[in-house]
Design an enzyme around this catalytic site. Structure first.
Site, mmCIF file in Angstrom:
data_model
loop_
_atom_site.group_PDB
_atom_site.id
_atom_site.type_symbol
_atom_site.label_atom_id
_atom_site.label_comp_id
_atom_site.label_asym_id
_atom_site.label_seq_id
_atom_site.Cartn_x
_atom_site.Cartn_y
_atom_site.Cartn_z
ATOM 1 N N GLY A 1 0.719 -1.235 -0.054
ATOM 2 C CA GLY A 1 -0.105 -0.007 -0.066
ATOM 3 C C GLY A 1 0.734 1.164 -0.215
ATOM 4 N N THR B 1 -6.596 -2.912 -2.012
ATOM 5 C CA THR B 1 -6.443 -1.611 -2.476
ATOM 6 C C THR B 1 -5.012 -1.185 -2.707
ATOM 7 O OG1 THR B 1 -5.911 -0.637 -0.107
ATOM 8 C CG2 THR B 1 -8.373 -0.654 -0.930
ATOM 9 N N ASN C 1 -5.555 -12.129 14.087
ATOM 10 C CA ASN C 1 -4.488 -13.080 13.391
ATOM 11 C C ASN C 1 -2.986 -12.534 13.538
ATOM 12 O OD1 ASN C 1 -6.252 -14.999 12.507
ATOM 13 N ND2 ASN C 1 -6.709 -13.881 10.731
ATOM 14 N N TYR D 1 -14.722 1.875 9.565
ATOM 15 C CA TYR D 1 -13.514 2.141 9.660
ATOM 16 C C TYR D 1 -13.117 2.739 11.009
ATOM 17 C CZ TYR D 1 -8.682 4.268 8.302
ATOM 18 O OH TYR D 1 -7.264 4.475 8.451
HETATM 19 N N1 NAD Z 1 -2.716 7.368 4.495
HETATM 20 C C1 NAD Z 1 -3.183 8.113 5.767
HETATM 21 O O1 NAD Z 1 -3.143 9.138 5.579
HETATM 22 C C2 NAD Z 1 -3.520 7.211 7.001
HETATM 23 C C3 NAD Z 1 -3.990 8.026 7.956
HETATM 24 C C4 NAD Z 1 -4.420 7.239 8.946
HETATM 25 C C5 NAD Z 1 -4.412 5.716 9.305
HETATM 26 N N2 NAD Z 1 -3.605 5.165 8.079
HETATM 27 C C6 NAD Z 1 -3.665 3.640 7.988
HETATM 28 O O2 NAD Z 1 -2.497 3.224 7.511
HETATM 29 C C7 NAD Z 1 -2.578 1.890 6.807
HETATM 30 C C8 NAD Z 1 -2.131 2.044 5.477
HETATM 31 O O3 NAD Z 1 -2.944 3.038 4.896
HETATM 32 P P1 NAD Z 1 -2.534 3.446 3.380
HETATM 33 O O4 NAD Z 1 -3.041 4.988 3.462
HETATM 34 O O5 NAD Z 1 -1.334 3.132 3.025
HETATM 35 O O6 NAD Z 1 -3.719 2.659 2.661
HETATM 36 P P2 NAD Z 1 -3.631 1.420 1.327
HETATM 37 O O7 NAD Z 1 -4.976 1.241 0.894
HETATM 38 O O8 NAD Z 1 -2.696 2.208 0.301
HETATM 39 O O9 NAD Z 1 -2.840 0.480 1.827
HETATM 40 C C9 NAD Z 1 -3.371 -0.556 2.678
HETATM 41 C C10 NAD Z 1 -2.958 -1.924 2.192
HETATM 42 O O10 NAD Z 1 -3.430 -3.002 2.890
HETATM 43 C C11 NAD Z 1 -3.795 -4.119 1.796
HETATM 44 N N3 NAD Z 1 -4.959 -4.811 2.653
HETATM 45 C C12 NAD Z 1 -6.239 -4.335 2.885
HETATM 46 N N4 NAD Z 1 -6.875 -5.556 3.452
HETATM 47 C C13 NAD Z 1 -6.022 -6.521 3.551
HETATM 48 C C14 NAD Z 1 -5.987 -7.679 4.048
HETATM 49 N N5 NAD Z 1 -7.261 -8.260 4.285
HETATM 50 N N6 NAD Z 1 -4.857 -8.626 3.892
HETATM 51 C C15 NAD Z 1 -3.791 -8.218 3.181
HETATM 52 N N7 NAD Z 1 -3.565 -7.059 2.880
HETATM 53 C C16 NAD Z 1 -4.819 -6.199 3.028
HETATM 54 C C17 NAD Z 1 -4.074 -3.374 0.703
HETATM 55 O O11 NAD Z 1 -4.252 -4.185 -0.398
HETATM 56 C C18 NAD Z 1 -3.042 -2.204 0.780
HETATM 57 O O12 NAD Z 1 -2.029 -2.445 0.047
HETATM 58 C C19 NAD Z 1 -3.902 1.595 7.169
HETATM 59 O O13 NAD Z 1 -4.197 0.728 8.174
HETATM 60 C C20 NAD Z 1 -4.737 2.948 7.286
HETATM 61 O O14 NAD Z 1 -5.828 2.745 8.225
HETATM 62 C C21 NAD Z 1 -3.439 5.743 6.845
#
Ligand code: NAD
Length: 311
Positions: free
Chosen positions: A11, A36, A100, A146
């Protein structure tokens, strides 16, 4: 050699974290089901013997046949568009996925770091938000899937810490931006940059007076790296306290891209938080961390990435 397992490693944030851990000499296992994320985000690591991408859904049992020192749980749909489209998957990855990966950390004797979010504060009644604020979340509103998944995750991590003595960390991430965001993920930074580069009007929800604060990804990763290496087991906010209105932000994007576009106002979505600004006193005091990249510089690097992608 230290081995770190990053869920959601393909991600936006996960891939930057993998880069940083590798540069610190770790072996990195990225676990991702690409729901995603994109393999392209870690394509530059192909052929690196210290890196492995494992295609797996972490809501199902996860077996890793080698020692693991750190588990960093970043898997979750994270943008409003994604989690509204994937409500059940979002709840599952924050509950079953967290369970998990905690089980894996316990079995391996690993340190565990949870990527939580400023969304645990909901539409906050306290401003800026310190870690001691409990939040104002609507469990049955559209963002509930969420927000509540992350709140459950925090409770589960805390229970593993107190009941099993697991070595845990919780980072509450505030809006972060940078290269590898998806242009159409519904978050305001890529949305505005994309619109500006295409010469389309920038779409502002409501009157644009709602505020946000944006942290550049390198600053965020530095904060996470420091938290991982610290002994702070309670939640820590990592974000940029430099707050601005969405309208002000739209004007900054126009300035930096030099685009000749107008601003169009659309109705405000349900439960859209009115304000969002981290109180980062705890990170300053305990991690000696604060953001370093100024907004214009961060924007320029992000715009460069988007331009290269379009071209
Ligand atoms: N980007 C931000 O501003 C922000 C802010 C607060 C929290 N976060 C947290 O940081 C983390 C990453 O966010 P991001 O912005 O990189 O989003 P993103 O969607 O780019 O990354 C999330 C990743 O998780 C993977 N994923 C989702 N469900 C899955 C599953 N069941 N098994 C395996 N992989 C799975 C997706 O394929 C993706 O690669 C998340 O947990 C999000 O809640 C991000």
């Amino acid at each position: 050699m230290t081995t770190s397992l990053v869920t959601g490693g393909a991600g936006f944030l996960g891939s930057h974290l993998c880069d940083r851990l590798l540069s610190e000499g770790h072996r990195v296992l990225a676990v991702d089901n690409l729901i995603t994320g994109k393999a392209k985000n870690v394509a530059h690591l192909e052929g690196n013997d210290s890196f492995r991408l494992i295609h797996h859904d972490v809501t199902t049992h996860l077996e890793i046949d080698e020692p693991v020192d750190n588990v960093l749980h970043f898997a979750s749909p994270a943008s409003p568009i994604d989690y509204l489209e994937l409500p059940i998957q979002t709840l599952k990855v924050g509950s079953l996925g967290t369970h998990n990966t905690l089980g894996l950390a316990k079995a391996k004797g690993a340190r565990y770091l949870l990527a939580s979010t400023s969304e645990v504060y909901g539409d906050p009644l306290v401003h800026p938000q310190p870690e001691t604020y409990w939040g104002n979340v609507n469990p049955v509103g559209p963002r509930g899937v969420y927000d509540e998944a992350k709140r459950f995750s925090e409770a589960m991590v805390t229970a593993y810490h107190s009941a099993h003595g697991l070595d845990t960390r919780i980072v509450r991430i505030f809006n972060t931006y940078g290269p590898r965001m998806r242009p159409k993920d519904g978050r305001v930074v890529p949305a505005f940059i994309r619109q500006a580069l295409l010469g389309e009007p920038l779409t502002v929800f409501g009157d644009g007076s709602q505020t946000r604060s944006f942290c550049y990804v390198d600053d965020l990763v530095e904060g996470i790296w420091r938290l991982l290496g610290s002994d702070v087991t309670t939640p820590v906010n990592i974000g940029n306290p430099n707050e601005m209105t969405i309208l002000e932000f739209a004007h900054r994007i126009v300035e930096v891209t030099g685009a000749d576009v107008e601003i169009r106002f659309l109705p405000l979505p349900v439960d859209d938080p009115k304000t969002r600004q981290p109180n980062i006193s705890k990170a300053r005091e305990l991690l000696d961390w604060e953001p370093k990249v100024n907004f214009e510089e961060g924007l320029r690097r992000t715009i460069e990435f988007f331009r290269a992608m379009e071209g």
